[in-house]
Design a protein around this motif. Structure first.
Motif, mmCIF file in Angstrom:
data_model
loop_
_atom_site.group_PDB
_atom_site.id
_atom_site.type_symbol
_atom_site.label_atom_id
_atom_site.label_comp_id
_atom_site.label_asym_id
_atom_site.label_seq_id
_atom_site.Cartn_x
_atom_site.Cartn_y
_atom_site.Cartn_z
ATOM 1 N N MET A 50 -7.523 17.772 0.064
ATOM 2 C CA MET A 50 -6.241 18.440 -0.117
ATOM 3 C C MET A 50 -6.340 18.370 -2.634
ATOM 4 O O MET A 50 -7.242 17.657 -2.664
ATOM 5 C CB MET A 50 -6.023 17.278 1.057
ATOM 6 N N ARG A 51 -5.127 19.102 -2.555
ATOM 7 C CA ARG A 51 -5.179 18.513 -3.758
ATOM 8 C C ARG A 51 -3.457 18.888 -3.957
ATOM 9 O O ARG A 51 -1.930 19.140 -3.751
ATOM 10 C CB ARG A 51 -5.415 20.454 -4.594
ATOM 11 N N PHE A 52 -3.756 17.439 -4.800
ATOM 12 C CA PHE A 52 -2.250 16.584 -4.955
ATOM 13 C C PHE A 52 -2.032 17.583 -6.930
ATOM 14 O O PHE A 52 -2.810 17.569 -7.703
ATOM 15 C CB PHE A 52 -2.435 15.466 -4.957
ATOM 16 N N GLU A 53 -0.951 18.717 -7.025
ATOM 17 C CA GLU A 53 -0.556 18.943 -8.407
ATOM 18 C C GLU A 53 0.633 18.424 -8.716
ATOM 19 O O GLU A 53 1.931 19.354 -8.727
ATOM 20 C CB GLU A 53 -0.772 20.465 -7.953
ATOM 21 N N GLY A 54 0.865 16.523 -9.242
ATOM 22 C CA GLY A 54 2.297 16.505 -9.574
ATOM 23 C C GLY A 54 2.628 16.410 -8.374
ATOM 24 O O GLY A 54 3.974 15.999 -8.342
ATOM 25 N N ALA A 55 2.232 15.879 -7.061
ATOM 26 C CA ALA A 55 3.187 15.469 -5.834
ATOM 27 C C ALA A 55 3.760 14.491 -5.708
ATOM 28 O O ALA A 55 3.268 13.509 -6.348
ATOM 29 C CB ALA A 55 1.687 15.738 -4.600
ATOM 30 N N THR A 56 5.229 14.620 -5.653
ATOM 31 C CA THR A 56 5.674 13.381 -5.501
ATOM 32 C C THR A 56 5.239 12.055 -4.209
ATOM 33 O O THR A 56 4.781 12.514 -4.001
ATOM 34 C CB THR A 56 7.267 13.528 -5.711
ATOM 35 N N GLY A 57 5.172 11.118 -4.851
ATOM 36 C CA GLY A 57 4.860 9.576 -3.884
ATOM 37 C C GLY A 57 5.546 8.128 -4.221
ATOM 38 O O GLY A 57 5.930 8.330 -5.519
ATOM 39 N N TRP A 58 5.798 7.502 -3.334
ATOM 40 C CA TRP A 58 6.335 6.747 -3.690
ATOM 41 C C TRP A 58 4.953 4.982 -3.971
ATOM 42 O O TRP A 58 3.692 5.146 -2.441
ATOM 43 C CB TRP A 58 7.303 6.413 -2.692
ATOM 44 N N LEU A 59 5.294 3.879 -4.339
ATOM 45 C CA LEU A 59 4.271 3.100 -3.630
ATOM 46 C C LEU A 59 4.283 2.064 -3.150
ATOM 47 O O LEU A 59 5.483 1.948 -2.722
ATOM 48 C CB LEU A 59 4.200 2.682 -5.589
ATOM 49 N N LEU A 60 3.778 2.004 -2.100
ATOM 50 C CA LEU A 60 3.137 1.036 -0.635
ATOM 51 C C LEU A 60 2.171 -0.275 -1.466
ATOM 52 O O LEU A 60 1.179 -0.467 -1.950
ATOM 53 C CB LEU A 60 2.750 1.818 -0.223
ATOM 54 N N GLY A 61 3.305 -1.289 -1.184
ATOM 55 C CA GLY A 61 2.425 -2.228 -1.540
ATOM 56 C C GLY A 61 2.534 -2.789 -2.803
ATOM 57 O O GLY A 61 3.295 -2.018 -4.019
ATOM 58 N N GLU A 62 1.679 -3.719 -3.716
ATOM 59 C CA GLU A 62 1.406 -3.829 -5.046
ATOM 60 C C GLU A 62 0.712 -3.040 -5.443
ATOM 61 O O GLU A 62 -0.282 -2.621 -4.604
ATOM 62 C CB GLU A 62 1.268 -5.101 -4.930
ATOM 63 N N ALA A 63 1.053 -2.878 -6.697
ATOM 64 C CA ALA A 63 0.563 -1.490 -7.588
ATOM 65 C C ALA A 63 -1.226 -2.396 -7.892
ATOM 66 O O ALA A 63 -1.169 -4.015 -7.334
ATOM 67 C CB ALA A 63 1.029 -1.593 -9.223
ATOM 68 N N HIS A 64 -2.306 -1.613 -8.038
ATOM 69 C CA HIS A 64 -3.205 -2.101 -8.079
ATOM 70 C C HIS A 64 -4.005 -2.848 -7.149
ATOM 71 O O HIS A 64 -5.240 -3.368 -6.453
ATOM 72 C CB HIS A 64 -3.931 -3.063 -9.775
ATOM 73 N N ARG A 65 -3.017 -2.917 -5.938
ATOM 74 C CA ARG A 65 -3.238 -3.671 -4.705
ATOM 75 C C ARG A 65 -4.013 -2.835 -3.714
ATOM 76 O O ARG A 65 -4.160 -2.942 -2.515
ATOM 77 C CB ARG A 65 -2.922 -5.162 -4.291
ATOM 78 N N GLY A 66 -3.892 -1.218 -4.221
ATOM 79 C CA GLY A 66 -4.175 -1.020 -2.899
ATOM 80 C C GLY A 66 -5.423 -0.159 -1.664
ATOM 81 O O GLY A 66 -4.863 -0.139 -0.457
ATOM 82 N N LEU A 67 -6.073 -1.142 -2.394
ATOM 83 C CA LEU A 67 -7.518 -0.836 -1.042
ATOM 84 C C LEU A 67 -7.460 -2.295 -0.244
ATOM 85 O O LEU A 67 -7.509 -2.083 0.601
ATOM 86 C CB LEU A 67 -8.910 -1.581 -2.014
ATOM 87 N N SER A 68 -6.665 -3.342 -0.663
ATOM 88 C CA SER A 68 -6.202 -4.976 0.633
ATOM 89 C C SER A 68 -4.893 -3.363 1.263
ATOM 90 O O SER A 68 -5.238 -4.216 2.849
ATOM 91 C CB SER A 68 -6.071 -5.355 -0.322
#
Length: 584
Positions: free
Chosen positions: A263-281
């Motif tokens: 999969m290639r994301f080329e400026g794809a629009t997305g929205w943050l889920l949860g807190e920034a920098h805590r994506g792994l948790s």
């Protein structure tokens, strides 16, 4: 030639009599009104879907595979229609919150459902396999418009989801990820990067696909602490196609009906889920659910291999055996089932499958108690139990599933190597389960280095105490308890030994996980034996079922129990420092 019969009778035995789940549900208000008969009907309907809809698509789907053209993927014939039936039946929402459109049933029943789906058609099951984990992630972290727009669609299965972690240079070491997300100024982000090995990254089963993508925001710390989780849909809310591209699908050893995408994301629009920098948790909510489901895949492989090997051994006439047991007229005198080596294989497969089912369902029941029990202390204990059981279930059952399929293939002889027999596909399909969602070696490190050593083995001791109680009333209770104590002593040695040799636990982790797994399988059989004896003493009408269960419990105790001391010896051997391999 290949067939799948849902093991409903054994599932009911485990759920009703071994786990005594209906009584446990009565203590959890969220499951008010759920009883054994209702659960049995849910399982029967799920089994019918698996056997009648999915199983017939398994072999043909393997031969046809998926097709990629100009970024679009076509799944094998029948897959899309089967998925529509799956959604219409409400199966994706089985164990989801009713407030989000779910049915609110236990994870235990969801585990039984996914065991049957994987046994019938593992490749097809890869598409909805991440749905519950995605639901958990959105349920916990999606807010506002994001929650309103996506949670119900994922809960119902109307939209499928992916988990986009792996990159070409970063497999298990997620701290090396390079995918970036830059703010667009309107609350959304532009996501740029490439992900590989993405199951269901593109397909023709649903109108939209919700990608959950790990990426690094501008200015984020290096390593895993700098990762954020973003929701990136295939189709944007305004109906425009997002800049998400499927560049290729992999030609794989197995699971050919499952689209594994680059999969290639080329400026794809997305929205943050949860807190920034805590994506792994946030992502771990999805990964932990996935790891239990991967363990159930191993169980499904083992079950379907056992069923077909038993049928083949009964029907195949080849080389008269030395003798046929008196009164055994179920198969011709010269059927291969009467050869001792074949009987030992079949006994082993069946004992592993039935013991593994108890182990996997224990983990699912622990998740239910951790989430829904009204007593805080019970919830905490169940959460600790689930944390320890999950890596064992994932690793042990996938290992047994692949090894069991490989053993079963031998029952066919040379015919087993031919696609039409069906078993070679299971051997191929089952191998990946030992690798994805964290390799089995990573599961072993997670168990020992992260969950046993840090607290000096306290939580492990509590799990072993709980397992000890499960053996109460079994004829083999004393032997089982000696095994549990041996694992306890082994863990204590690793705790103290790690202070002298920090690498020893890493060298011993695989064998320690297997030792704990073997001890828990022995407990599972002790609990099953006690439940079977109680049923016979109570005048249960299905005496043949319970007597066969006692025979397999005896086989476990006499034959398979030897696996535990071998694992413990391997842990001890790992104390010796291993030399580095010479340079090539």
């Amino acid at each position: 030639m290949w067939h799948y019969a849902p093991p409903l009778r054994d599932m009911r035995f485990v759920i009703d009599e071994v786990l005594q789940a209906p009584a446990a549900w009565a203590d959890m208000p969220v499951f008010d009104g759920l009883d054994g008969e209702t659960a049995a009907e849910v399982l029967a309907q799920a089994g019918r879907f698996a056997a009648e809809v999915l199983a017939p698509l398994n072999g043909p789907g393997d031969l046809a595979g998926c097709r990629w053209r100009d970024g679009e993927v076509t799944t094998p014939a029948g897959f899309a229609a089967a998925y529509r039936a799956f959604v219409e039946g409400g199966w994706p929402a089985l164990a989801c919150d009713p407030d989000c459109g779910g049915q609110g049933l236990p994870q235990l029943l969801n585990a039984a459902l996914y065991e049957m789906l994987a046994a019938a058609n593992h490749a097809w099951t890869m598409y909805p396999g991440l749905l519950h984990g995605a639901y958990e992630c959105l349920h916990a972290h999606a807010t506002g418009d994001l929650r309103e727009r996506y949670l119900a669609k994922v809960t119902s299965g109307e939209w499928l989801s992916t988990m986009c972690l792996t990159e070409a240079h970063a497999g298990s070491d997620l701290g090396l990820l390079r995918t970036r997300a830059e703010p667009n100024g309107d609350g959304s982000y532009a996501v740029n990067g490439q992900k590989i090995f993405i199951s269901g990254g593109e397909h023709d089963l649903t109108d939209n696909i919700v990608h959950l993508v790990l990426a690094r925001l501008r200015g984020a710390p290096e390593g895993t602490k700098g990762l954020s989780l973003l929701l990136v849909p295939k189709w944007l809310p305004d109906g425009a196609r997002n800049a998400v591209h499927c560049d290729a699908i992999e030609k794989k050893m197995g699971l050919k009906g499952s689209a594994t995408c680059t999969m290639r994301f080329e400026g794809a629009t997305g929205w943050l889920l949860g807190e920034a920098h805590r994506g792994l948790s946030a992502m771990f909510l999805m990964m932990n659910a996935a790891r239990l489901h991967v363990g159930l895949q191993g169980l499904g492989h083992l079950e379907v291999s056992t069923q077909n090997a038993l049928r083949q051994a009964t029907e195949r006439v080849q080389s008269r055996a030395p003798r046929r047991p008196a009164g055994a007229e179920a198969a011709p005198a010269d059927a291969v089932i009467w050869h001792p080596a074949i009987r030992r294989t079949l006994w082993t497969l069946q004992a592993r499958a039935e013991g593994g089912r108890v182990l996997a369902y224990w983990a699912a029941q622990a998740l239910d108690e951790a989430a829904a029990h009204p007593d805080e202390a019970v919830r905490a204990a169940a959460n600790d139990r689930a944390a320890l059981l999950t890596p064992v279930v994932k690793s042990l059952l996938t290992e047994l599933g692949h090894a069991g399929a490989d053993q079963a293939l031998g029952v066919w002889g040379g015919h087993g190597y031919i696609h039409e027999m069906g078993i070679e596909q299971v051997v191929r399909d089952s191998r990946i389960a030992m690798i994805y969602e964290g390799t089995n070696e990573i599961q072993a490190i997670d168990l020992l280095l992260r969950k046993v050593l840090p607290d000096g083995g306290v939580r492990l001791g509590q799990l072993l105490d709980w397992a000890d109680a499960q053996a109460e009333g079994a004829a083999q209770a004393t032997r089982v308890r000696l095994g549990l104590q041996a694992v306890r002593d082994c863990a204590a040695g690793l705790v103290s030994g790690a202070e002298v040799d920090a690498e020893w636990p890493y060298r011993a982790a695989d064998d320690f996980l297997r030792a704990l797994g073997e001890a828990l399988l022995a407990c599972a059989w002790a609990r099953s034996e006690a439940a079977a004896r109680a049923a016979l003493a109570g005048g249960a009408p299905d005496r043949a079922f319970y007597e066969a269960k006692l025979q397999r419990a005896q086989f476990q105790a006499n034959y398979l129990a030897g696996e535990l001391p071998r694992c413990l010896m391997a842990v001890e051997r790992a104390r010796a420092e291993l030399p580095f391999l010479p340079a090539l």
